[in-house]
Design an enzyme around this catalytic site. Structure first.
Site, PDB file in Angstrom:
ATOM      1  N   SER A 131       0.834  -1.204   0.000  1.00 27.55           N
ATOM      2  CA  SER A 131       0.000   0.000   0.000  1.00 27.55           C
ATOM      3  C   SER A 131       0.866   1.251   0.000  1.00 27.55           C
ATOM      4  O   SER A 131       1.976   1.259   0.559  1.00 27.55           O
ATOM      5  CB  SER A 131      -0.870  -0.028   1.263  1.00 27.55           C
ATOM      6  OG  SER A 131      -1.406   1.242   1.507  1.00 27.55           O
ATOM      7  N   TYR A 156      -2.170  -1.422  11.059  1.00 27.22           N
ATOM      8  CA  TYR A 156      -2.433  -1.927   9.696  1.00 27.22           C
ATOM      9  C   TYR A 156      -1.280  -1.539   8.768  1.00 27.22           C
ATOM     10  O   TYR A 156      -0.705  -2.381   8.073  1.00 27.22           O
ATOM     11  CB  TYR A 156      -3.762  -1.377   9.153  1.00 27.22           C
ATOM     12  CG  TYR A 156      -3.817  -1.455   7.647  1.00 27.22           C
ATOM     13  CD1 TYR A 156      -4.029  -2.678   7.011  1.00 27.22           C
ATOM     14  CD2 TYR A 156      -3.581  -0.323   6.858  1.00 27.22           C
ATOM     15  CE1 TYR A 156      -4.017  -2.764   5.623  1.00 27.22           C
ATOM     16  CE2 TYR A 156      -3.570  -0.394   5.482  1.00 27.22           C
ATOM     17  CZ  TYR A 156      -3.784  -1.614   4.857  1.00 27.22           C
ATOM     18  OH  TYR A 156      -3.749  -1.687   3.495  1.00 27.22           O
ATOM     19  N   LYS A 160       1.878  -3.763   6.574  1.00 24.56           N
ATOM     20  CA  LYS A 160       2.309  -3.694   5.171  1.00 24.56           C
ATOM     21  C   LYS A 160       3.820  -3.471   5.087  1.00 24.56           C
ATOM     22  O   LYS A 160       4.519  -4.111   4.304  1.00 24.56           O
ATOM     23  CB  LYS A 160       1.543  -2.587   4.425  1.00 24.56           C
ATOM     24  CG  LYS A 160       0.064  -2.890   4.238  1.00 24.56           C
ATOM     25  CD  LYS A 160      -0.151  -4.175   3.439  1.00 24.56           C
ATOM     26  CE  LYS A 160      -1.592  -4.613   3.375  1.00 24.56           C
ATOM     27  NZ  LYS A 160      -1.767  -5.977   2.837  1.00 24.56           N
TER      28      LYS A 160
END
Ligand code: UDP
Length: 349
Positions: A131, A156, A160
């Site tokens: 991302s 979160y 990544k």
């Protein structure tokens, strides 16, 4: 198209938003697809929708990738897998702040299990969902793949960053080659309106919130912040059609499978290269739908980035991929999907 079993691709999270569109794209390219998904944040009926689009059912394993035994059993059953595309992960920023361990455990253990098991079975290629969140608030725009990685603003986002690091370290020693695709803001839906983004509760993301407001599921859109250093004061993002994102996975796979000059681990920006403000998104939606969207300018949302958009020259050049679809197509397909969702009810999970 004839499907060769030797071209079998494992898609984890294949009933999810980007996963389902990628399954369709893979099928259209002649790949045989095996789907693994624990349906924790998606719906079984998506399998029927995918089958309706592709004209055939795809083998499905309702497994949790944190269950290594179950994952091994899948690879034992499906001996022809040549690569995996790993979407399966939790993805809600706010929830990850509330439940950090749940996010770290789910997103990282599943990735490590997949890497370990696919190595055991000699499956040497992986495409990983990353991302643009890894860039945080960028110092310069557009962001290239060499732009600095900033400290993650949520668990979160950290999964990544850590996911990329785990893959980088493992590909150094394992013989596995991997590509991480750093998505910007995927929006829209398949033109059939059979698959699309299906928020389980009140959407956090802008476009589902816009379409739900337009259909009457939400009262009004709250625009988070109008005092940013941007032309109209609202945040800027690089929105990209999910079908273009799906196509990027095919390009990444083609590179892994057919090129000899591939590094052990490569990363690519997947965006359009154009940034739009929240207000521009609202206007684009209103134009496409012919509706007036009720909205209100409110306070900034904590953790939001002011502006970010991609430099896509590396992915354009090396992956021979470029986003094709316009903002109008993104909004049109998102709106069609919302309308179709509302004309049907689903009881099955
Ligand atoms: N946004 C907004 N209202 C909403 C949802 C999002 O104003 O109800 C804004 C948000 O502040 C950001 C942009 O829309 O500037 C995109 O947000 P989204 O959550 O879709 O993506 P992300 O912030 O992860 O890039």
């Amino acid at each position: 198209m004839t499907v060769n079993n030797k071209n079998t691709i494992l898609v984890t999270g294949g009933t999810g938003y980007i996963g389902s569109h990628t399954v369709v794209a893979l099928h259209e390219r002649g790949y045989r697809v095996v789907i693994a998904d624990n349906l924790s944040n998606s719906h079984r009926f998506m399998l029927d929708r995918i089958a309706e689009i592709t004209g055939q059912a795809h083998p499905f394993y309702a497994i949790d990738l944190c269950d290594k035994k179950a994952l091994k059993a899948l690879f034992e059953q499906e001996q022809d897998i040549v690569a995996s595309i790993h979407f399966a992960a939790f993805k809600a920023v706010g929830e990850s702040v509330e439940k950090p361990l749940t996010y770290y455990r789910n997103n990282l253990v599943s990735l490590m299990n997949l890497l370990e098991v696919q190595q055991q079975f000699g499956v040497a290629k992986l495409v990983f969902s990353s991302s643009c969140t890894v860039y945080g608030e960028p110092d310069t725009l557009p962001v290239t793949e060499d732009s600095p990685i900033k400290p993650a603003s949520s668990p979160y986002g950290n999964t990544k960053q850590m996911g990329e690091e785990i893959i980088a370290d493992f590909t150094n020693v394992s013989g596995i080659k991997a590509i991480a695709l750093r998505y910007f803001n995927p929006v829209g839906a398949h033109h059939s309106a059979l698959i699309g983004e299906y928020p389980n509760s009140v959407p956090n993301n802008l476009v589902p919130f816009i379409t739900q407001t337009a259909i009457g599921k939400q009262q009004e859109l709250k625009i988070f912040g109008s005092d940013y250093q941007t032309p109209d004061g609202t945040c800027i993002r690089d929105y990209i059609h999910v079908v273009d994102v799906a196509a990027a996975h095919i390009a990444a796979l083609d590179r892994l499978m057919n090129h000899t000059d591939v590094q052990a681990f490569e990363v690519y920006n997947i965006g359009t290269g154009t940034g739009y403000s929240v207000l521009e998104m609202v206007k684009a939606f209103e134009k496409v739908s012919g509706k007036t969207l009720p909205y209100r300018l409110t306070n900034r949302r904590q953790g939001d980035i002011e502006k970010v958009y991609a430099d896509t020259s590396h992915s354009n050049k090396v992956l021979h991929w470029k986003a094709q679809k316009s903002l109008e197509e993104m909004m049109h397909s998102a709106w069609l999907w919302e309308q179709k969702l509302n004309s049907q009810t689903h009881t099955s999970k």
